[in-house]
Design a protein around this motif. Structure first.
Motif, PDB file in Angstrom:
ATOM      1  N   GLU A  45       0.863  -1.173   0.000  1.00 57.00           N
ATOM      2  CA  GLU A  45       0.000   0.000   0.000  1.00 57.00           C
ATOM      3  C   GLU A  45       0.902   1.225   0.000  1.00 57.00           C
ATOM      4  OE1 GLU A  45      -2.230  -0.952   3.524  1.00 57.00           O
ATOM      5  OE2 GLU A  45      -3.891  -1.710   2.333  1.00 57.00           O
ATOM      6  N   CYS A  46       0.637   2.140  -0.895  1.00 58.11           N
ATOM      7  CA  CYS A  46       1.375   3.401  -0.985  1.00 58.11           C
ATOM      8  C   CYS A  46       0.354   4.500  -0.745  1.00 58.11           C
ATOM      9  CB  CYS A  46       2.036   3.547  -2.346  1.00 58.11           C
ATOM     10  SG  CYS A  46       3.286   2.292  -2.662  1.00 58.11           S
ATOM     11  N   GLY A  47       0.135   4.802   0.519  1.00 59.27           N
ATOM     12  CA  GLY A  47      -0.951   5.704   0.877  1.00 59.27           C
ATOM     13  C   GLY A  47      -2.263   4.983   0.638  1.00 59.27           C
ATOM     14  N   ALA A  48      -3.162   5.618  -0.096  1.00 57.44           N
ATOM     15  CA  ALA A  48      -4.465   5.020  -0.395  1.00 57.44           C
ATOM     16  C   ALA A  48      -4.434   4.176  -1.665  1.00 57.44           C
ATOM     17  CB  ALA A  48      -5.511   6.126  -0.534  1.00 57.44           C
ATOM     18  N   LYS A  49      -3.269   4.067  -2.290  1.00 53.35           N
ATOM     19  CA  LYS A  49      -3.150   3.340  -3.551  1.00 53.35           C
ATOM     20  C   LYS A  49      -2.220   2.135  -3.390  1.00 53.35           C
ATOM     21  CE  LYS A  49      -4.440   7.328  -6.105  1.00 53.35           C
ATOM     22  NZ  LYS A  49      -4.174   8.259  -7.129  1.00 53.35           N
ATOM     23  N   ILE A  50      -2.123   1.358  -4.454  1.00 51.24           N
ATOM     24  CA  ILE A  50      -1.282   0.151  -4.464  1.00 51.24           C
ATOM     25  C   ILE A  50      -0.112   0.384  -5.407  1.00 51.24           C
ATOM     26  CG2 ILE A  50      -1.240  -2.303  -5.115  1.00 51.24           C
ATOM     27  CD1 ILE A  50      -2.927  -1.734  -2.609  1.00 51.24           C
ATOM     28  N   CYS A  51       1.075  -0.065  -4.983  1.00 49.75           N
ATOM     29  CA  CYS A  51       2.243   0.016  -5.846  1.00 49.75           C
ATOM     30  C   CYS A  51       3.031  -1.290  -5.722  1.00 49.75           C
ATOM     31  CB  CYS A  51       3.116   1.216  -5.490  1.00 49.75           C
ATOM     32  SG  CYS A  51       3.808   1.167  -3.839  1.00 49.75           S
ATOM     33  N   GLY A  52       3.938  -1.492  -6.653  1.00 49.15           N
ATOM     34  CA  GLY A  52       4.764  -2.694  -6.635  1.00 49.15           C
ATOM     35  C   GLY A  52       6.159  -2.391  -7.143  1.00 49.15           C
ATOM     36  N   VAL A  53       7.158  -2.922  -6.448  1.00 53.45           N
ATOM     37  CA  VAL A  53       8.557  -2.667  -6.763  1.00 53.45           C
ATOM     38  C   VAL A  53       9.243  -3.993  -7.087  1.00 53.45           C
ATOM     39  CG1 VAL A  53      10.750  -1.833  -5.794  1.00 53.45           C
ATOM     40  CG2 VAL A  53       8.617  -0.645  -5.276  1.00 53.45           C
ATOM     41  N   LEU A  54      10.073  -3.982  -8.129  1.00 56.94           N
ATOM     42  CA  LEU A  54      10.866  -5.159  -8.473  1.00 56.94           C
ATOM     43  C   LEU A  54      11.967  -5.314  -7.435  1.00 56.94           C
ATOM     44  CD1 LEU A  54      11.536  -7.422 -10.550  1.00 56.94           C
ATOM     45  CD2 LEU A  54      13.101  -5.786 -11.616  1.00 56.94           C
ATOM     46  N   VAL A  55      11.974  -6.453  -6.731  1.00 56.27           N
ATOM     47  CA  VAL A  55      12.976  -6.673  -5.690  1.00 56.27           C
ATOM     48  C   VAL A  55      14.033  -7.703  -6.083  1.00 56.27           C
ATOM     49  CG1 VAL A  55      11.520  -5.898  -3.786  1.00 56.27           C
ATOM     50  CG2 VAL A  55      11.484  -8.291  -4.436  1.00 56.27           C
ATOM     51  N   LYS A  56      13.730  -8.512  -7.100  1.00 54.96           N
ATOM     52  CA  LYS A  56      14.692  -9.520  -7.535  1.00 54.96           C
ATOM     53  C   LYS A  56      14.382  -9.919  -8.975  1.00 54.96           C
ATOM     54  CE  LYS A  56      17.076 -13.292  -5.348  1.00 54.96           C
ATOM     55  NZ  LYS A  56      17.124 -14.233  -4.253  1.00 54.96           N
ATOM     56  N   SER A  57      15.431 -10.219  -9.740  1.00 51.85           N
ATOM     57  CA  SER A  57      15.271 -10.663 -11.130  1.00 51.85           C
ATOM     58  C   SER A  57      15.865 -12.046 -11.306  1.00 51.85           C
ATOM     59  CB  SER A  57      15.995  -9.697 -12.081  1.00 51.85           C
ATOM     60  OG  SER A  57      15.340  -8.474 -12.126  1.00 51.85           O
ATOM     61  N   TYR A  58      15.266 -12.794 -12.234  1.00 49.10           N
ATOM     62  CA  TYR A  58      15.709 -14.160 -12.521  1.00 49.10           C
ATOM     63  C   TYR A  58      15.878 -14.338 -14.028  1.00 49.10           C
ATOM     64  CZ  TYR A  58      13.675 -14.755  -7.878  1.00 49.10           C
ATOM     65  OH  TYR A  58      13.362 -14.614  -6.550  1.00 49.10           O
ATOM     66  N   ASP A  59      16.860 -15.157 -14.417  1.00 52.52           N
ATOM     67  CA  ASP A  59      17.027 -15.465 -15.839  1.00 52.52           C
ATOM     68  C   ASP A  59      16.080 -16.597 -16.237  1.00 52.52           C
ATOM     69  OD1 ASP A  59      18.197 -17.896 -15.021  1.00 52.52           O
ATOM     70  OD2 ASP A  59      20.230 -17.276 -15.542  1.00 52.52           O
ATOM     71  N   LYS A  60      16.171 -17.034 -17.493  1.00 55.96           N
ATOM     72  CA  LYS A  60      15.240 -18.052 -17.986  1.00 55.96           C
ATOM     73  C   LYS A  60      15.377 -19.393 -17.270  1.00 55.96           C
ATOM     74  CE  LYS A  60      18.262 -19.084 -21.851  1.00 55.96           C
ATOM     75  NZ  LYS A  60      18.404 -19.022 -23.296  1.00 55.96           N
ATOM     76  N   ASN A  61      16.513 -19.602 -16.556  1.00 53.81           N
ATOM     77  CA  ASN A  61      16.715 -20.836 -15.799  1.00 53.81           C
ATOM     78  C   ASN A  61      16.312 -20.696 -14.333  1.00 53.81           C
ATOM     79  OD1 ASN A  61      17.831 -22.233 -18.045  1.00 53.81           O
ATOM     80  ND2 ASN A  61      19.727 -21.076 -17.742  1.00 53.81           N
ATOM     81  N   GLY A  62      15.785 -19.527 -13.969  1.00 52.63           N
ATOM     82  CA  GLY A  62      15.366 -19.295 -12.586  1.00 52.63           C
ATOM     83  C   GLY A  62      16.484 -18.862 -11.664  1.00 52.63           C
ATOM     84  N   LYS A  63      17.656 -18.580 -12.237  1.00 54.64           N
ATOM     85  CA  LYS A  63      18.803 -18.144 -11.445  1.00 54.64           C
ATOM     86  C   LYS A  63      18.720 -16.636 -11.231  1.00 54.64           C
ATOM     87  CE  LYS A  63      23.813 -17.918 -11.480  1.00 54.64           C
ATOM     88  NZ  LYS A  63      25.019 -18.014 -12.289  1.00 54.64           N
ATOM     89  N   SER A  64      18.987 -16.214 -10.002  1.00 58.35           N
ATOM     90  CA  SER A  64      18.978 -14.793  -9.665  1.00 58.35           C
ATOM     91  C   SER A  64      20.044 -14.056 -10.472  1.00 58.35           C
ATOM     92  CB  SER A  64      19.250 -14.631  -8.173  1.00 58.35           C
ATOM     93  OG  SER A  64      19.218 -13.274  -7.820  1.00 58.35           O
ATOM     94  N   VAL A  65      19.641 -12.923 -11.076  1.00 55.46           N
ATOM     95  CA  VAL A  65      20.564 -12.122 -11.879  1.00 55.46           C
ATOM     96  C   VAL A  65      20.431 -10.649 -11.484  1.00 55.46           C
ATOM     97  CG1 VAL A  65      20.603 -13.690 -13.852  1.00 55.46           C
ATOM     98  CG2 VAL A  65      18.886 -11.883 -13.756  1.00 55.46           C
ATOM     99  N   LYS A  66      21.484  -9.888 -11.770  1.00 55.14           N
ATOM    100  CA  LYS A  66      21.447  -8.452 -11.528  1.00 55.14           C
ATOM    101  C   LYS A  66      20.622  -7.799 -12.626  1.00 55.14           C
ATOM    102  CE  LYS A  66      25.761  -8.124  -9.105  1.00 55.14           C
ATOM    103  NZ  LYS A  66      26.375  -7.104  -8.329  1.00 55.14           N
ATOM    104  N   SER A  67      19.882  -6.777 -12.244  1.00 54.06           N
ATOM    105  CA  SER A  67      19.075  -6.032 -13.203  1.00 54.06           C
ATOM    106  C   SER A  67      19.075  -4.562 -12.816  1.00 54.06           C
ATOM    107  CB  SER A  67      17.636  -6.552 -13.215  1.00 54.06           C
ATOM    108  OG  SER A  67      16.796  -5.656 -13.920  1.00 54.06           O
TER     109      SER A  67
END
Length: 131
Positions: A45-67
């Motif tokens: 919740e961002c005040g009275a609204k909804i927001c979403g933040v990217l906290v982690k990225s994954y490659d096509k194999n499901g491995k965590s990658v930097k983004s």
């Protein structure tokens, strides 16, 4: 005694805030984008609204990658429109570098994401809740 009462009131107010949280709040795993990458989005919740933040990225194999998009707001200004629906906000798609007028539909542990720009709509797929 005064300290005990203060602690009890504080505990109840924190518990009340948790109970009042919008059902969409939580972590969501996106589907693979055009490049095969996916992400973990923290929706809050961002005040009275909804927001979403990217906290982690994954490659096509499901491995965590930097983004460069980690920490970027991908959903913002969404409002609960009832019946599990959210709208009137924006969704950013990093793989296309486009911002869309967004719609979200919550159904249990699934979140369907859609967005339109200039009359062209894109299905962002169904994301899964991560516990």
């Amino acid at each position: 005694m005064k300290t005990l009462i203060t602690a009890a009131v504080l505990g109840l107010s924190i518990a009340g805030a948790a109970w009042a949280a919008d059902p969409i709040v939580g972590n969501w795993r996106t589907i693979a984008d055009d490049n095969g990458n996916s992400g973990l989005i923290a929706v809050s919740e961002c005040g009275a609204k909804i927001c979403g933040v990217l906290v982690k990225s994954y490659d096509k194999n499901g491995k965590s990658v930097k983004s460069p998009n980690v920490g970027r707001k991908l959903i913002w200004d969404m409002v609960n429109t009832g019946g599990g629906g959210y709208g009137k906000g924006k969704v950013y798609s990093p793989d296309r570098d486009k911002t869309y007028s967004g719609k979200l539909q919550l159904a249990g542990n699934n979140l369907t994401v859609q967005g339109c720009v200039l009359g062209i709509c894109r299905n962002g797929g169904t994301w899964s809740r991560v516990k």
